[in-house]
Design a protein around this motif. Structure first.
Motif, PDB file in Angstrom:
ATOM      1  N   VAL A  20       0.846  -1.188   0.000  1.00 25.70           N
ATOM      2  CA  VAL A  20       0.000   0.000   0.000  1.00 25.70           C
ATOM      3  C   VAL A  20       0.884   1.241   0.000  1.00 25.70           C
ATOM      4  O   VAL A  20       1.808   1.353   0.809  1.00 25.70           O
ATOM      5  N   SER A  21       0.596   2.162  -0.914  1.00 23.85           N
ATOM      6  CA  SER A  21       1.338   3.421  -0.999  1.00 23.85           C
ATOM      7  C   SER A  21       0.470   4.543  -0.445  1.00 23.85           C
ATOM      8  O   SER A  21      -0.752   4.536  -0.609  1.00 23.85           O
ATOM      9  N   PHE A  22       1.141   5.507   0.198  1.00 17.95           N
ATOM     10  CA  PHE A  22       0.453   6.631   0.822  1.00 17.95           C
ATOM     11  C   PHE A  22       1.126   7.937   0.443  1.00 17.95           C
ATOM     12  O   PHE A  22       2.326   7.975   0.174  1.00 17.95           O
ATOM     13  N   SER A  23       0.349   9.011   0.510  1.00 18.34           N
ATOM     14  CA  SER A  23       0.869  10.359   0.415  1.00 18.34           C
ATOM     15  C   SER A  23       0.810  10.941   1.826  1.00 18.34           C
ATOM     16  O   SER A  23      -0.267  11.030   2.421  1.00 18.34           O
ATOM     17  N   PHE A  24       1.962  11.302   2.357  1.00 18.89           N
ATOM     18  CA  PHE A  24       2.067  11.929   3.674  1.00 18.89           C
ATOM     19  C   PHE A  24       2.749  13.276   3.475  1.00 18.89           C
ATOM     20  O   PHE A  24       3.926  13.326   3.126  1.00 18.89           O
ATOM     21  N   MET A  31       3.706   0.649   2.777  1.00 22.34           N
ATOM     22  CA  MET A  31       3.446  -0.315   3.842  1.00 22.34           C
ATOM     23  C   MET A  31       3.187  -1.678   3.209  1.00 22.34           C
ATOM     24  O   MET A  31       2.534  -1.761   2.171  1.00 22.34           O
ATOM     25  N   ILE A  32       3.690  -2.710   3.848  1.00 21.19           N
ATOM     26  CA  ILE A  32       3.387  -4.071   3.410  1.00 21.19           C
ATOM     27  C   ILE A  32       2.506  -4.705   4.478  1.00 21.19           C
ATOM     28  O   ILE A  32       2.723  -4.494   5.670  1.00 21.19           O
ATOM     29  N   SER A  33       1.487  -5.433   4.040  1.00 23.18           N
ATOM     30  CA  SER A  33       0.519  -5.980   4.975  1.00 23.18           C
ATOM     31  C   SER A  33      -0.001  -7.328   4.486  1.00 23.18           C
ATOM     32  O   SER A  33      -0.217  -7.517   3.291  1.00 23.18           O
ATOM     33  N   LEU A  48      -1.705   6.609  10.091  1.00 25.65           N
ATOM     34  CA  LEU A  48      -0.659   5.591  10.125  1.00 25.65           C
ATOM     35  C   LEU A  48       0.082   5.660  11.450  1.00 25.65           C
ATOM     36  O   LEU A  48       0.123   6.713  12.098  1.00 25.65           O
ATOM     37  N   SER A  49       0.691   4.550  11.839  1.00 24.63           N
ATOM     38  CA  SER A  49       1.504   4.550  13.051  1.00 24.63           C
ATOM     39  C   SER A  49       2.849   3.886  12.780  1.00 24.63           C
ATOM     40  O   SER A  49       2.964   3.002  11.923  1.00 24.63           O
ATOM     41  N   ILE A  50       3.840   4.368  13.519  1.00 23.90           N
ATOM     42  CA  ILE A  50       5.188   3.806  13.471  1.00 23.90           C
ATOM     43  C   ILE A  50       5.776   3.940  14.868  1.00 23.90           C
ATOM     44  O   ILE A  50       5.705   5.007  15.469  1.00 23.90           O
ATOM     45  N   LYS A  51       6.321   2.843  15.381  1.00 22.63           N
ATOM     46  CA  LYS A  51       6.941   2.872  16.709  1.00 22.63           C
ATOM     47  C   LYS A  51       8.235   3.682  16.657  1.00 22.63           C
ATOM     48  O   LYS A  51       9.013   3.544  15.709  1.00 22.63           O
ATOM     49  N   PRO A  52       8.484   4.499  17.679  1.00 23.44           N
ATOM     50  CA  PRO A  52       9.726   5.288  17.723  1.00 23.44           C
ATOM     51  C   PRO A  52      10.992   4.428  17.660  1.00 23.44           C
ATOM     52  O   PRO A  52      12.005   4.865  17.129  1.00 23.44           O
ATOM     53  N   THR A  53      10.918   3.206  18.171  1.00 24.34           N
ATOM     54  CA  THR A  53      12.090   2.322  18.160  1.00 24.34           C
ATOM     55  C   THR A  53      12.328   1.685  16.796  1.00 24.34           C
ATOM     56  O   THR A  53      13.375   1.071  16.583  1.00 24.34           O
ATOM     57  N   ASN A  54      11.389   1.830  15.864  1.00 26.04           N
ATOM     58  CA  ASN A  54      11.549   1.256  14.521  1.00 26.04           C
ATOM     59  C   ASN A  54      12.099   2.253  13.511  1.00 26.04           C
ATOM     60  O   ASN A  54      12.202   1.946  12.330  1.00 26.04           O
ATOM     61  N   ILE A  55      12.433   3.444  13.983  1.00 31.58           N
ATOM     62  CA  ILE A  55      12.949   4.481  13.093  1.00 31.58           C
ATOM     63  C   ILE A  55      14.468   4.557  13.231  1.00 31.58           C
ATOM     64  O   ILE A  55      14.996   4.645  14.334  1.00 31.58           O
ATOM     65  N   ASP A 115      19.550  18.979  10.272  1.00 28.72           N
ATOM     66  CA  ASP A 115      18.815  18.172   9.305  1.00 28.72           C
ATOM     67  C   ASP A 115      19.127  16.703   9.546  1.00 28.72           C
ATOM     68  O   ASP A 115      20.263  16.334   9.850  1.00 28.72           O
ATOM     69  N   ILE A 116      18.086  15.866   9.384  1.00 26.20           N
ATOM     70  CA  ILE A 116      18.224  14.432   9.675  1.00 26.20           C
ATOM     71  C   ILE A 116      17.325  13.653   8.708  1.00 26.20           C
ATOM     72  O   ILE A 116      16.310  14.167   8.235  1.00 26.20           O
ATOM     73  N   VAL A 117      17.709  12.430   8.413  1.00 28.64           N
ATOM     74  CA  VAL A 117      16.899  11.548   7.577  1.00 28.64           C
ATOM     75  C   VAL A 117      16.332  10.450   8.472  1.00 28.64           C
ATOM     76  O   VAL A 117      17.057   9.830   9.250  1.00 28.64           O
ATOM     77  N   LEU A 118      15.028  10.234   8.386  1.00 32.85           N
ATOM     78  CA  LEU A 118      14.350   9.182   9.134  1.00 32.85           C
ATOM     79  C   LEU A 118      14.065   8.041   8.171  1.00 32.85           C
ATOM     80  O   LEU A 118      13.491   8.263   7.089  1.00 32.85           O
ATOM     81  N   LEU A 119      14.443   6.829   8.531  1.00 34.13           N
ATOM     82  CA  LEU A 119      14.281   5.653   7.676  1.00 34.13           C
ATOM     83  C   LEU A 119      13.513   4.567   8.422  1.00 34.13           C
ATOM     84  O   LEU A 119      13.749   4.347   9.610  1.00 34.13           O
ATOM     85  N   PHE A 120      12.619   3.895   7.719  1.00 33.79           N
ATOM     86  CA  PHE A 120      11.930   2.755   8.312  1.00 33.79           C
ATOM     87  C   PHE A 120      11.394   1.844   7.214  1.00 33.79           C
ATOM     88  O   PHE A 120      11.131   2.270   6.097  1.00 33.79           O
ATOM     89  N   LYS A 121      11.272   0.572   7.563  1.00 31.50           N
ATOM     90  CA  LYS A 121      10.847  -0.445   6.604  1.00 31.50           C
ATOM     91  C   LYS A 121       9.338  -0.421   6.396  1.00 31.50           C
ATOM     92  O   LYS A 121       8.587   0.017   7.266  1.00 31.50           O
ATOM     93  N   ALA A 122       8.906  -0.917   5.258  1.00 33.15           N
ATOM     94  CA  ALA A 122       7.480  -0.985   4.933  1.00 33.15           C
ATOM     95  C   ALA A 122       6.722  -1.863   5.922  1.00 33.15           C
ATOM     96  O   ALA A 122       5.551  -1.614   6.207  1.00 33.15           O
ATOM     97  N   SER A 123       7.394  -2.856   6.475  1.00 36.89           N
ATOM     98  CA  SER A 123       6.735  -3.756   7.429  1.00 36.89           C
ATOM     99  C   SER A 123       6.559  -3.125   8.802  1.00 36.89           C
ATOM    100  O   SER A 123       5.849  -3.663   9.646  1.00 36.89           O
ATOM    101  N   ASP A 124       7.200  -1.968   9.055  1.00 39.03           N
ATOM    102  CA  ASP A 124       7.080  -1.287  10.350  1.00 39.03           C
ATOM    103  C   ASP A 124       5.943  -0.269  10.378  1.00 39.03           C
ATOM    104  O   ASP A 124       5.598   0.249  11.431  1.00 39.03           O
ATOM    105  N   LEU A 125       5.354   0.024   9.250  1.00 39.81           N
ATOM    106  CA  LEU A 125       4.272   0.995   9.159  1.00 39.81           C
ATOM    107  C   LEU A 125       2.935   0.261   9.274  1.00 39.81           C
ATOM    108  O   LEU A 125       2.777  -0.843   8.737  1.00 39.81           O
TER     109      LEU A 125
END
Length: 133
Positions: A20-24, A31-33, A48-55, A115-125
């Motif tokens: 699933v693709s989203f515009s944020f 996201m993969i589900s 959408l939700s993402i745990k702080p520890t998954n970023i 400035d910072i880059v935040l990265l997370f996997k599709a399975s974490d969303l």
């Protein structure tokens, strides 16, 4: 838990697997589900939700990663603990928290307004809520 207001832009399915693709804001997220609520449709508003520890945070990042999601932000607050630290990032007006080890924070020499880059996997969303609109 981080909460991101988004709009579903595309759904690709194969058997019980859904991509699933989203515009944020001005960003695209993926996201993969395995199980997708039948109310989730293109152009639908979701929370959408993402745990702080998954970023994962990256500084001066260049290159390719297998993580599907990448957001550019600015550090707006740091809460430094003995073992873990909270890094609050402003991504186009949305505050997103990442929890990392204090060792990593020190090694990266992170500071406010950086400035910072935040990265997370599709399975974490995940989808928390589906709008009734």
């Amino acid at each position: 838990m981080n909460k991101l207001e988004a709009i579903v832009t595309k759904i690709k399915s194969k058997q019980s697997l859904n991509l699933v693709s989203f515009s944020f804001n001005t960003n695209s997220l993926t996201m993969i589900s395995l199980d997708l609520d039948e109310k989730v449709k293109e152009d639908k508003k979701v929370l959408l939700s993402i745990k702080p520890t998954n970023i994962t945070l990256a500084k001066n990042f260049e290159g390719l990663l297998s993580s599907s999601n990448k957001l550019l932000g600015k550090i707006s607050n740091l809460e430094i603990g003995e073992l873990l630290s909270s890094v609050i990032c402003d991504v186009n007006g949305t505050l997103i928290e990442a929890v990392i080890t204090t060792n990593s924070l020190e090694k990266m020499n992170l500071s406010l307004n950086e400035d910072i880059v935040l990265l997370f996997k599709a399975s974490d969303l995940a989808i928390m809520e589906i709008s009734n609109d």
